[in-house]
Design an enzyme around this catalytic site. Structure first.
Site, PDB file in Angstrom:
ATOM      1  N   GLN A 144       0.773  -1.243   0.000  1.00 23.70           N
ATOM      2  CA  GLN A 144       0.000   0.000   0.000  1.00 23.70           C
ATOM      3  C   GLN A 144       0.806   1.298   0.000  1.00 23.70           C
ATOM      4  O   GLN A 144       0.493   2.228  -0.741  1.00 23.70           O
ATOM      5  CB  GLN A 144      -0.957   0.014   1.221  1.00 23.70           C
ATOM      6  CG  GLN A 144      -1.860   1.220   1.222  1.00 23.70           C
ATOM      7  CD  GLN A 144      -2.814   1.322   2.406  1.00 23.70           C
ATOM      8  OE1 GLN A 144      -3.385   2.356   2.636  1.00 23.70           O
ATOM      9  NE2 GLN A 144      -3.001   0.257   3.169  1.00 23.70           N
TER      10      GLN A 144
ATOM     11  N   GLU B  48       1.329  -1.221   8.311  1.00 29.90           N
ATOM     12  CA  GLU B  48       0.505  -0.104   8.778  1.00 29.90           C
ATOM     13  C   GLU B  48       0.405   0.029  10.311  1.00 29.90           C
ATOM     14  O   GLU B  48       0.773   1.040  10.894  1.00 29.90           O
ATOM     15  CB  GLU B  48      -0.913  -0.265   8.185  1.00 29.90           C
ATOM     16  CG  GLU B  48      -1.944   0.688   8.730  1.00 29.90           C
ATOM     17  CD  GLU B  48      -1.716   2.131   8.310  1.00 29.90           C
ATOM     18  OE1 GLU B  48      -1.447   2.363   7.122  1.00 29.90           O
ATOM     19  OE2 GLU B  48      -1.806   3.022   9.172  1.00 29.90           O
TER      20      GLU B  48
ATOM     21  N   ASP C 287       0.596   3.790   6.000  1.00 32.87           N
ATOM     22  CA  ASP C 287       0.854   3.439   4.597  1.00 32.87           C
ATOM     23  C   ASP C 287       0.541   4.599   3.658  1.00 32.87           C
ATOM     24  O   ASP C 287       1.425   5.176   3.036  1.00 32.87           O
ATOM     25  CB  ASP C 287      -0.010   2.235   4.196  1.00 32.87           C
ATOM     26  CG  ASP C 287       0.576   0.927   4.706  1.00 32.87           C
ATOM     27  OD1 ASP C 287       1.782   0.886   4.989  1.00 32.87           O
ATOM     28  OD2 ASP C 287      -0.169  -0.061   4.815  1.00 32.87           O
TER      29      ASP C 287
ATOM     30  N   GLY D 215      -7.826  20.319  19.056  1.00 34.89           N
ATOM     31  CA  GLY D 215      -7.459  21.735  19.028  1.00 34.89           C
ATOM     32  C   GLY D 215      -7.919  22.449  20.284  1.00 34.89           C
ATOM     33  O   GLY D 215      -8.301  21.822  21.277  1.00 34.89           O
ATOM     34  N   GLY D 216      -7.907  23.770  20.226  1.00 36.80           N
ATOM     35  CA  GLY D 216      -8.258  24.567  21.394  1.00 36.80           C
ATOM     36  C   GLY D 216      -9.757  24.751  21.580  1.00 36.80           C
ATOM     37  O   GLY D 216     -10.187  25.358  22.555  1.00 36.80           O
TER      38      GLY D 216
HETATM   39  N1  COA Z   1      11.684 -10.327  -9.423  1.00 36.47           N
HETATM   40  C1  COA Z   1      12.371 -11.114  -8.555  1.00 36.47           C
HETATM   41  N2  COA Z   1      12.411 -10.884  -7.217  1.00 36.47           N
HETATM   42  C2  COA Z   1      11.706  -9.830  -6.770  1.00 36.47           C
HETATM   43  C3  COA Z   1      10.972  -8.986  -7.622  1.00 36.47           C
HETATM   44  C4  COA Z   1      10.973  -9.279  -8.989  1.00 36.47           C
HETATM   45  N3  COA Z   1      10.312  -8.522  -9.879  1.00 36.47           N
HETATM   46  N4  COA Z   1      10.377  -8.042  -6.865  1.00 36.47           N
HETATM   47  C5  COA Z   1      10.728  -8.279  -5.578  1.00 36.47           C
HETATM   48  N5  COA Z   1      11.532  -9.348  -5.534  1.00 36.47           N
HETATM   49  C6  COA Z   1      12.163  -9.928  -4.340  1.00 36.47           C
HETATM   50  C7  COA Z   1      13.097  -8.977  -3.659  1.00 36.47           C
HETATM   51  O1  COA Z   1      14.337  -8.947  -4.349  1.00 36.47           O
HETATM   52  C8  COA Z   1      13.187  -9.613  -2.278  1.00 36.47           C
HETATM   53  O2  COA Z   1      14.071 -10.689  -2.351  1.00 36.47           O
HETATM   54  P1  COA Z   1      15.274 -10.976  -1.289  1.00 36.47           P
HETATM   55  O3  COA Z   1      14.673 -10.788   0.058  1.00 36.47           O
HETATM   56  O4  COA Z   1      15.663 -12.389  -1.609  1.00 36.47           O
HETATM   57  O5  COA Z   1      16.358 -10.012  -1.554  1.00 36.47           O
HETATM   58  C9  COA Z   1      11.830 -10.249  -2.104  1.00 36.47           C
HETATM   59  O6  COA Z   1      11.167 -10.160  -3.382  1.00 36.47           O
HETATM   60  C10 COA Z   1      10.856  -9.730  -1.075  1.00 36.47           C
HETATM   61  O7  COA Z   1      10.823  -8.348  -0.925  1.00 36.47           O
HETATM   62  P2  COA Z   1      10.313  -7.761   0.475  1.00 36.47           P
HETATM   63  O8  COA Z   1      10.182  -6.307   0.344  1.00 36.47           O
HETATM   64  O9  COA Z   1      11.219  -8.254   1.562  1.00 36.47           O
HETATM   65  O10 COA Z   1       8.837  -8.396   0.646  1.00 36.47           O
HETATM   66  P3  COA Z   1       8.166  -9.021   1.957  1.00 36.47           P
HETATM   67  O11 COA Z   1       6.839  -9.539   1.506  1.00 36.47           O
HETATM   68  O12 COA Z   1       9.054  -9.993   2.625  1.00 36.47           O
HETATM   69  O13 COA Z   1       7.969  -7.777   2.941  1.00 36.47           O
HETATM   70  C11 COA Z   1       7.098  -5.623   3.581  1.00 36.47           C
HETATM   71  C12 COA Z   1       6.891  -6.892   2.766  1.00 36.47           C
HETATM   72  C13 COA Z   1       6.019  -4.619   3.197  1.00 36.47           C
HETATM   73  C14 COA Z   1       7.008  -5.933   5.083  1.00 36.47           C
HETATM   74  C15 COA Z   1       8.492  -5.043   3.289  1.00 36.47           C
HETATM   75  O14 COA Z   1       8.594  -4.850   1.902  1.00 36.47           O
HETATM   76  C16 COA Z   1       8.784  -3.719   4.000  1.00 36.47           C
HETATM   77  O15 COA Z   1       9.072  -3.687   5.202  1.00 36.47           O
HETATM   78  N6  COA Z   1       8.767  -2.613   3.254  1.00 36.47           N
HETATM   79  C17 COA Z   1       9.094  -1.295   3.768  1.00 36.47           C
HETATM   80  C18 COA Z   1       8.002  -0.723   4.620  1.00 36.47           C
HETATM   81  C19 COA Z   1       6.674  -0.708   3.937  1.00 36.47           C
HETATM   82  O16 COA Z   1       6.505  -0.167   2.872  1.00 36.47           O
HETATM   83  N7  COA Z   1       5.685  -1.269   4.639  1.00 36.47           N
HETATM   84  C20 COA Z   1       4.292  -1.093   4.288  1.00 36.47           C
HETATM   85  C21 COA Z   1       3.822  -1.897   3.219  1.00 36.47           C
HETATM   86  S1  COA Z   1       2.186  -1.357   2.846  1.00 36.47           S
END
Ligand code: COA
Length: 425
Positions: free
Chosen positions: A17, A139, A168, A247-248
């Protein structure tokens, strides 16, 4: 008519998001947003909270309007080459991967600068630099770590998260502002820059008034909080304030006609000092205009429970819309508690394009929230979210200049199609 960000190309590496809200705004402002997704899978939200079997979820469609989708396996050699070409061609890269993921892909900030010194690289992370910087964050974690949860809810209940997605979508908004400012600065310097919007910081920014109250509390009780009127002593941290106004001007949520059966038959009512005399007349207490202890705002602070009880006796005789119709002409600030059903059916919001109906090839018509920012010279037409990989080869040809032969070779490289589909072909 041109759009504000026309000509700006965004390499959209966002998912879930926070990031997608940001890039959707950029798309609405006119940028060409190219969303990169994993072949065969795509953004995880495509398959989350599914309501129409086989179609992209509302979660996905409502966050990814006006974008193009290309599928690239970033761990494939050809996929990496395509990405490099995208980095060289685009103006902005937006990502919200877990910390370190982009570096592991080979796209550290240093490398990106080498490939394209004009690139603006914008990231959402859960926390800024420090002891939590490696954490994955969603979030509600951000709402808790940013001070929102500890100050939301009633003082005799647990901390509460709010339905507004301030962690988010709120952080996506902050990031979009940073990107637009960086684009403006690049006009002068010719250089790109790194833009970071941590979710904790974004939530705290939106909770600014609570940090204000923390410092006021050190000087004495917060007299506008209903806790003060109730005679309950304050602790050493800003308490949860229920529906007290931030607020106030004292305010509360009050019952309206029909509250016994309608969970949203309520109004927000603010006893703004400037409108006090009108409030007294409306509720049938004209004597309070001049009565000692009632006529001055500061004198009323320890009587707010009594005052709001009396106002509620009046609001309970009216619907929330009648309260609005009576109070608005008198400049008494009130607001009906609108349900999502009422908002979805609101003709005014539809007329301004804030609620839009969008048609989608696999799910049919659905409602969405359109662009909340209205610009006289940059109109927004909301178009549906892309299907997974719908624009892969269009972008490879049109934007990156690959020839038909090169595209044919890419198709068999495994860089843009899922392995299973390749085997079936
Ligand atoms: N092709 C191949 N691999 C891909 C890819 C693609 N097109 N797009 C993503 N990936 C891989 C990444 O390289 C990563 O791999 P690695 O961990 O082996 O290096 C993997 O997908 C996962 O990415 P990640 O961001 O860690 O996803 P997640 O599902 O584990 O975590 C979140 C999700 C949201 C918790 C995390 O992305 C995060 O903390 N983001 C920052 C804060 C944030 O935006 N949070 C709110 C989300 S609404």
């Amino acid at each position: 008519m041109t759009k504000a960000l026309e000509g700006v190309k965004v390499l959209d590496f966002t998912h879930v998001q926070s990031g997608p809200t940001c890039t959707q705004l950029l798309a609405w402002l006119g940028a060409d947003v190219i969303k990169v997704e994993r072949p065969g899978e795509g953004d995880a939200t495509r398959k989350q909270l599914v309501d129409v079997a086989g179609a992209d979820s509302l979660y996905f469609t409502m966050l990814n309007h006006n974008k193009r989708s290309i599928t690239i396996d970033t761990k494939n050699k050809t996929g990496k080459e395509i990405l490099e070409r995208l980095v060289k061609t685009c103006d902005v890269l937006v990502e919200n991967f877990a910390p370190g993921a982009l570096d592991r892909m080979g796209f550290s900030w240093e490398n990106i600068q080498k490939l394209n010194p004009r690139m603006i690289m914008a990231s959402v992370k859960g926390f800024g630099p420090g002891k939590y910087e490696d954490c994955k964050v969603y979030e509600n974690v951000a709402q808790c770590a940013g001070g929102s949860a500890s100050t939301t809810g009633f003082r005799d209940g647990p901390p509460l998260v709010t339905g507004a997605q301030i962690g988010d979508s709120g952080t996506g908004l902050h990031l979009a502002l940073g990107i637009v400012a960086a684009l403006l600065q690049r006009e002068r310097t010719g250089r790109g820059q790194k833009v970071l919007a941590p979710m904790q910081d974004g939530v705290l920014n939106l909770c600014r008034v609570k940090l204000r109250d923390q410092q006021r509390l050190e000087k004495g009780p917060l007299r506008e909080y209903s806790q003060f009127g109730d005679g309950v002593p304050f602790g050493n941290a800003v308490p949860r304030a229920g529906n007290d106004s931030g607020g106030g001007q004292p305010g509360r949520i009050l019952r309206c006609k029909g509250w016994e059966t309608d969970p949203n038959a309520y109004t927000y009512f603010i006893t703004q000092a400037a409108a006090w005399e009108h409030v007294c007349d409306v509720i049938g207490e004209p004597g309070w205009k001049t009565a000692p202890g009632f006529s001055k705002p500061a004198e009323r602070l320890d009587k707010l429970n009594l005052i709001f009880d009396r106002i509620e006796q009046w609001t309970m005789t009216k619907t929330k819309f009648e309260v609005m119709d009576i109070c608005n002409p008198l400049d008494i600030p009130v607001g009906p508690i609108l349900s999502m059903k009422e908002i979805a059916e609101d003709e005014g919001l539809r007329a301004t394009g804030t609620i839009v109906e969008v048609d989608h090839p696999t799910r049919g018509k659905y409602l969405s929230v359109g662009c909340p920012i209205k610009m006289s010279d940059s109109p927004v037409e909301v178009t549906r979210s892309p299907l997974l990989g719908e624009h892969t080869y269009e972008v490879l040809g049109q934007v990156l200049g690959y020839t038909a032969d090169e595209i044919a070779a890419i198709k068999t490289s495994g860089a843009t199609e899922p392995a299973k589909k390749m085997a079936a072909e």
